[in-house]
Design an enzyme around this catalytic site. Sequence first.
Site, PDB file in Angstrom:
ATOM      1  N   CYS A  34     -44.128  62.478  34.591  1.00  0.00           N
ATOM      2  CA  CYS A  34     -43.127  62.579  35.656  1.00  0.00           C
ATOM      3  C   CYS A  34     -43.564  63.538  36.760  1.00  0.00           C
ATOM      4  O   CYS A  34     -42.898  63.646  37.774  1.00  0.00           O
ATOM      5  CB  CYS A  34     -41.788  63.032  35.086  1.00  0.00           C
ATOM      6  SG  CYS A  34     -41.131  61.874  33.907  1.00  0.00           S
ATOM      7  N   CYS A 103     -35.763  70.054  39.719  1.00  0.00           N
ATOM      8  CA  CYS A 103     -36.758  71.120  39.478  1.00  0.00           C
ATOM      9  C   CYS A 103     -36.057  72.400  39.030  1.00  0.00           C
ATOM     10  O   CYS A 103     -36.575  73.132  38.180  1.00  0.00           O
ATOM     11  CB  CYS A 103     -37.567  71.408  40.739  1.00  0.00           C
ATOM     12  SG  CYS A 103     -38.643  70.055  41.209  1.00  0.00           S
TER      13      CYS A 103
END
Lengths: 138, 396
Positions: A34, A103
């Site tokens: 990813c 994130c």
Amino acid sequence: MMYSEKVMDHFANPRNVGEIENADGIGEIGNAKCGDIMKMYLKIDNGTITDAKFKTFGCGAAIATSSMATELIKGKTIDEALKLTNDAVVEALDGLPAVKVHCSVLAEQAVRSALSDYYTRQGIDPLPIVGEIHMPEE
Amino acid sequence: MERRFIYADNAATTAVSDEVLAAMMPHFQTAFGNASSIYEMGRNAQRDIELAREKVAKAIGADPIEIIFTSCGSESDNWAIKGTAEQMAKKGKKHIITSVIEHHAVLHTTEYLEKQGFEVTYIPVDDKGLINPEDIRKAIREDTALVTIMYANNEIGTIQPIDEIAAICKENNVLFHTDAVQAVGHVEIDVHKQGIDMLSLSGHKIHAQKGIGALYIRKGVVLPNLIHGGGQERRKRAGTENVPAIVGLGAAMEIACSNINEKAAIVTEKRNRIIDGLLTIPYTRLNGDREKRLPGNINISFEGIEGESLLLMLDMFGICASSGSACTSGSLDPSHVLLSIGLKHEIAHGSLRLSIEENLTDEDVDYILETVPVVAERLRAMSPVWEKMMKGEFYE
């Protein structure tokens, strides 16, 4: 896509990059497929995080959120570090683009993962204290 | 190492050149007439549009009547594909052939047509991004309406065997369209000799402004009108002509396509120096074909590094570049092109595209070759993936 000045600062001059030898807890979250992996190292003394370092493979936001998360937990107690949310990381960075919010979740979970490892090393079941570690899925 | 500013993203867009701007300028304030007006200023605008059409046509070996101005490459692609689909569906032909590495302007158009009941065959590519023309021959059916294959790929620069593909289409009486947005002005194109039925091109990739493109439609090929309204562009695409942009495109095409082979040779040499230099960095690979490649395209994967952070750090050093990383596309998946040539996700994330032109100096090349390794090392030093690789372990 716009990164705040703070994100750019933490990307360009990341705080606490590296490893801690004889770390008391090491956490890792994400996967290379990813495009994001965070590894976090903690030094813990008497329930206080005396040092935190990280290594991150990922985009600018991944590096900046790792950097900010280590800054936010250094010198804090474990209890305080466990209260660190991804929102707090985003806020400390003056915001993140919507597509990059995951994130900050990685950064939050990397801290928890390292604390979980700390408890495991102490022979304490981390689950009741730290809870489940989540890998954010898009 | 003194900081430089290097624009190495010419495949994304280019600056309007002085010559193009000079050609455009009168059409904003003095010669601003509507080309449909009867008085002299209008007639002059019409004349200048036709002069630009001649230049565009000449640059790709077409007749002026075969050139229609559009607003961009994507519009040209959309029109060629959807227009052909609409036209051929009347004859019961509802099958389209394209490739897996097309630009989204083509892929998202064919996906749209699939929802409208068309069948689409996506031809795979080899590990260099090349199509085997025989695969197209095999894919052609009785009801094939169109083959659309890009001339050269925007990410990895691979140039397709267009002549062979066009010949196969002709043999089988199937229309052939090519998205040549990245190729025009960089490689010699002669649509008539090459047997191309339709070709899309864009101005801003060759130093014209953004918002102007063209579609070449071979005489005899019928497309439904794109915009209904006035008589502009032979009623095919109504709307008052963007005279400055059209004039600019004419100038840009003339310049870009003159001495094309000499310029390509110069750029190729610089490109090869950069490729060879960057490949000395450990754990890198060149994406795309070494020879059948756009002169200015460099695409390298760096293991253990994610592309967006690579771009951001290069930007700090004054280098503008591009990447096929997921993070630069806003999706979770890295570039479909890099995955199509067989790259693993984690390697596709760490790709760097530089697209250069002949104005890149030797000092610029030196600077790139000094800077990229420094940046790669800095990012690898903080990468847990790199750390594992160095220990001989791998991420699953």
